[in-house]
Scaffold this motif. Structure first.
Motif, PDB file in Angstrom:
ATOM      1  N   UNK A   1       0.818  -1.203   0.000  1.00  0.00           N
ATOM      2  CA  UNK A   1       0.000   0.000   0.000  1.00  0.00           C
ATOM      3  C   UNK A   1       0.860   1.264   0.000  1.00  0.00           C
ATOM      4  N   UNK A   2       1.975   1.247   0.724  1.00  0.00           N
ATOM      5  CA  UNK A   2       2.879   2.403   0.721  1.00  0.00           C
ATOM      6  C   UNK A   2       3.421   2.659  -0.682  1.00  0.00           C
ATOM      7  N   UNK A   3       3.790   1.592  -1.383  1.00  0.00           N
ATOM      8  CA  UNK A   3       4.273   1.735  -2.749  1.00  0.00           C
ATOM      9  C   UNK A   3       3.167   2.258  -3.659  1.00  0.00           C
TER      10      UNK A   3
ATOM     11  N   UNK B   1      13.481   1.051  -6.078  1.00  0.00           N
ATOM     12  CA  UNK B   1      13.928   0.639  -4.749  1.00  0.00           C
ATOM     13  C   UNK B   1      12.981   1.161  -3.680  1.00  0.00           C
ATOM     14  N   UNK B   2      12.853   0.362  -2.635  1.00  0.00           N
ATOM     15  CA  UNK B   2      12.008   0.694  -1.486  1.00  0.00           C
ATOM     16  C   UNK B   2      12.761   0.313  -0.223  1.00  0.00           C
ATOM     17  N   UNK B   3      12.805   1.217   0.737  1.00  0.00           N
ATOM     18  CA  UNK B   3      13.435   0.955   2.030  1.00  0.00           C
ATOM     19  C   UNK B   3      12.478   1.404   3.120  1.00  0.00           C
ATOM     20  N   UNK B   4      12.144   0.508   4.036  1.00  0.00           N
ATOM     21  CA  UNK B   4      11.121   0.824   5.030  1.00  0.00           C
ATOM     22  C   UNK B   4      11.501   0.282   6.397  1.00  0.00           C
ATOM     23  N   UNK B   5      11.038   0.994   7.426  1.00  0.00           N
ATOM     24  CA  UNK B   5      11.160   0.543   8.813  1.00  0.00           C
ATOM     25  C   UNK B   5       9.770   0.315   9.376  1.00  0.00           C
ATOM     26  N   UNK B   6       9.572  -0.858   9.968  1.00  0.00           N
ATOM     27  CA  UNK B   6       8.338  -1.148  10.682  1.00  0.00           C
ATOM     28  C   UNK B   6       8.477  -0.599  12.105  1.00  0.00           C
ATOM     29  N   UNK B   7       7.613   0.340  12.476  1.00  0.00           N
ATOM     30  CA  UNK B   7       7.739   1.030  13.757  1.00  0.00           C
ATOM     31  C   UNK B   7       6.796   0.498  14.827  1.00  0.00           C
TER      32      UNK B   7
ATOM     33  N   UNK C   1      12.028  10.888  -5.840  1.00  0.00           N
ATOM     34  CA  UNK C   1      12.100  10.283  -4.505  1.00  0.00           C
ATOM     35  C   UNK C   1      10.856  10.657  -3.719  1.00  0.00           C
ATOM     36  N   UNK C   2      10.345   9.695  -2.972  1.00  0.00           N
ATOM     37  CA  UNK C   2       9.180   9.923  -2.131  1.00  0.00           C
ATOM     38  C   UNK C   2       9.419   9.330  -0.743  1.00  0.00           C
ATOM     39  N   UNK C   3       8.932  10.048   0.268  1.00  0.00           N
ATOM     40  CA  UNK C   3       8.935   9.536   1.635  1.00  0.00           C
ATOM     41  C   UNK C   3       7.496   9.244   2.013  1.00  0.00           C
ATOM     42  N   UNK C   4       7.241   8.082   2.572  1.00  0.00           N
ATOM     43  CA  UNK C   4       5.889   7.664   2.924  1.00  0.00           C
ATOM     44  C   UNK C   4       5.833   7.326   4.406  1.00  0.00           C
ATOM     45  N   UNK C   5       4.824   7.837   5.082  1.00  0.00           N
ATOM     46  CA  UNK C   5       4.570   7.481   6.475  1.00  0.00           C
ATOM     47  C   UNK C   5       3.180   6.842   6.547  1.00  0.00           C
ATOM     48  N   UNK C   6       3.112   5.616   7.057  1.00  0.00           N
ATOM     49  CA  UNK C   6       1.840   4.941   7.281  1.00  0.00           C
ATOM     50  C   UNK C   6       1.395   5.212   8.711  1.00  0.00           C
TER      51      UNK C   6
ATOM     52  N   UNK D   1       2.729   6.761  13.677  1.00  0.00           N
ATOM     53  CA  UNK D   1       3.322   6.107  12.510  1.00  0.00           C
ATOM     54  C   UNK D   1       3.581   4.628  12.787  1.00  0.00           C
ATOM     55  N   UNK D   2       3.206   3.783  11.847  1.00  0.00           N
ATOM     56  CA  UNK D   2       3.512   2.350  11.977  1.00  0.00           C
ATOM     57  C   UNK D   2       4.593   1.929  10.986  1.00  0.00           C
ATOM     58  N   UNK D   3       4.857   2.775   9.974  1.00  0.00           N
ATOM     59  CA  UNK D   3       5.916   2.492   9.012  1.00  0.00           C
ATOM     60  C   UNK D   3       6.431   3.794   8.419  1.00  0.00           C
ATOM     61  N   UNK D   4       7.749   3.907   8.303  1.00  0.00           N
ATOM     62  CA  UNK D   4       8.400   4.979   7.552  1.00  0.00           C
ATOM     63  C   UNK D   4       9.086   4.353   6.352  1.00  0.00           C
ATOM     64  N   UNK D   5       8.892   4.938   5.183  1.00  0.00           N
ATOM     65  CA  UNK D   5       9.513   4.361   4.002  1.00  0.00           C
ATOM     66  C   UNK D   5      10.032   5.409   3.042  1.00  0.00           C
ATOM     67  N   UNK D   6      11.038   5.039   2.271  1.00  0.00           N
ATOM     68  CA  UNK D   6      11.557   5.863   1.192  1.00  0.00           C
ATOM     69  C   UNK D   6      11.525   5.030  -0.080  1.00  0.00           C
TER      70      UNK D   6
END
Length: 288
Positions: free
Chosen positions: A43-45, A60-66, A90-95, A101-106
């Protein structure tokens, strides 16, 4: 296997646009205790893709599960348009759920271009037709498990998996931290490459961190084991279809400090390396 599962998953990745850079997605209960991490990745993508020139493809996608996600609540995705250059975006996504926030992604996108090319060789493994589908637990064993786990293990999902070296997660034995698994959607979908990438992001979370448990004779079903994904990286290399067989080859080079690292390479049936993954996860074995 019903195509309804595939339709539900595709609909799950069709997000509602709330504002120019704000989207909302629903959650799907697949029998896990919390929202499946692959759902949030996909969904973030999908959210980030809606803010980018459609000619630019995610590479490329890089994410941290928070935090663990709440299955009963929708997820809001806030997209920051970090940069649009001549070839890359480039995009930064916060779920976000419940204000946290439950996920931060780039995520990075690129206009297609030609360049030097090489790749590693696909492992020599049996074809999916020569392997048995993953089987459900016998009813008597399933009945002894918590209800949530029964749903996770007792239903057919949108993906079919065939293991080269089958493993019994109820009774795991020690073995080297390497595995190969064929997978595909159980029904065909349309040709949109954007959708296939989002679905691969979803599927890339299956079986990955579990590879780090193989040398220790434990699994996510072992009673005294606590496991959770900490981060996730995904690189797209070449075109692919998730409704055709893909080989997911895993290895885990290290585990230490309550964490394990796993890596994956995803190949098309004809041997093209289409994507690579990496994930670090929490693996705690509690005494008693």
């Amino acid at each position: 296997m019903s195509p309804n599962h595939v339709t539900e998953l595709v609909e799950l990745l069709q997000l509602e646009r709330l504002e120019d850079n704000l989207f909302r997605g629903q959650s799907r209960d697949i029998g896990t205790r919390f929202v499946f991490g692959g759902q949030v990745l996909g969904q973030a993508l999908a959210a980030a893709q809606q803010t980018v020139d459609p000619m630019r493809e995610a590479h490329s996608l890089h994410a941290y599960f928070l935090r663990a996600g709440d299955i009963e609540a929708p997820i809001v995705y806030s997209v920051e348009r970090t940069r649009d250059g001549g070839s890359f975006s480039s995009r930064r996504v916060v779920a976000i759920q419940h204000g946290q926030p439950i996920l931060n992604g780039s995520i990075s996108f690129q206009e297609p271009e030609q360049g030097v090319e090489h790749q590693t060789t696909m492992p020599e493994v049996p074809l999916p037709e020569d392997l048995e589908p993953m089987r459900h637990l016998p009813p008597e064993e399933l009945a002894r498990l918590p209800v949530k786990l029964q749903r996770w293990l007792g239903i057919d999902g949108p993906f079919e998996f065939r293991q080269v070296w089958p493993r019994d997660d109820m009774h795991p034995v020690k073995r080297p931290p390497i595995q190969h698994i064929w997978f595909r959607l159980t029904a065909p979908i349309d040709d949109a490459a954007i959708l296939h990438r989002a679905l691969l992001a979803y599927a890339s979370d299956f079986h990955l961190i579990g590879t780090a448990t193989l040398p220790h004779g434990i699994s996510y079903m072992t009673r005294n084991v606590q496991m959770a994904s900490l981060d996730h990286a995904l690189w797209f290399h070449r075109p692919f279809r998730v409704d055709e067989w893909l080989l997911y080859s895993f290895d885990s080079p290290t585990a230490q400090g309550g964490r394990g690292l796993a890596r994956g390479q995803i190949f098309s049936r004809d041997g093209r390396l289409v994507a690579s993954t990496a994930q670090e996860g929490l693996i705690r074995v509690r005494n008693g």
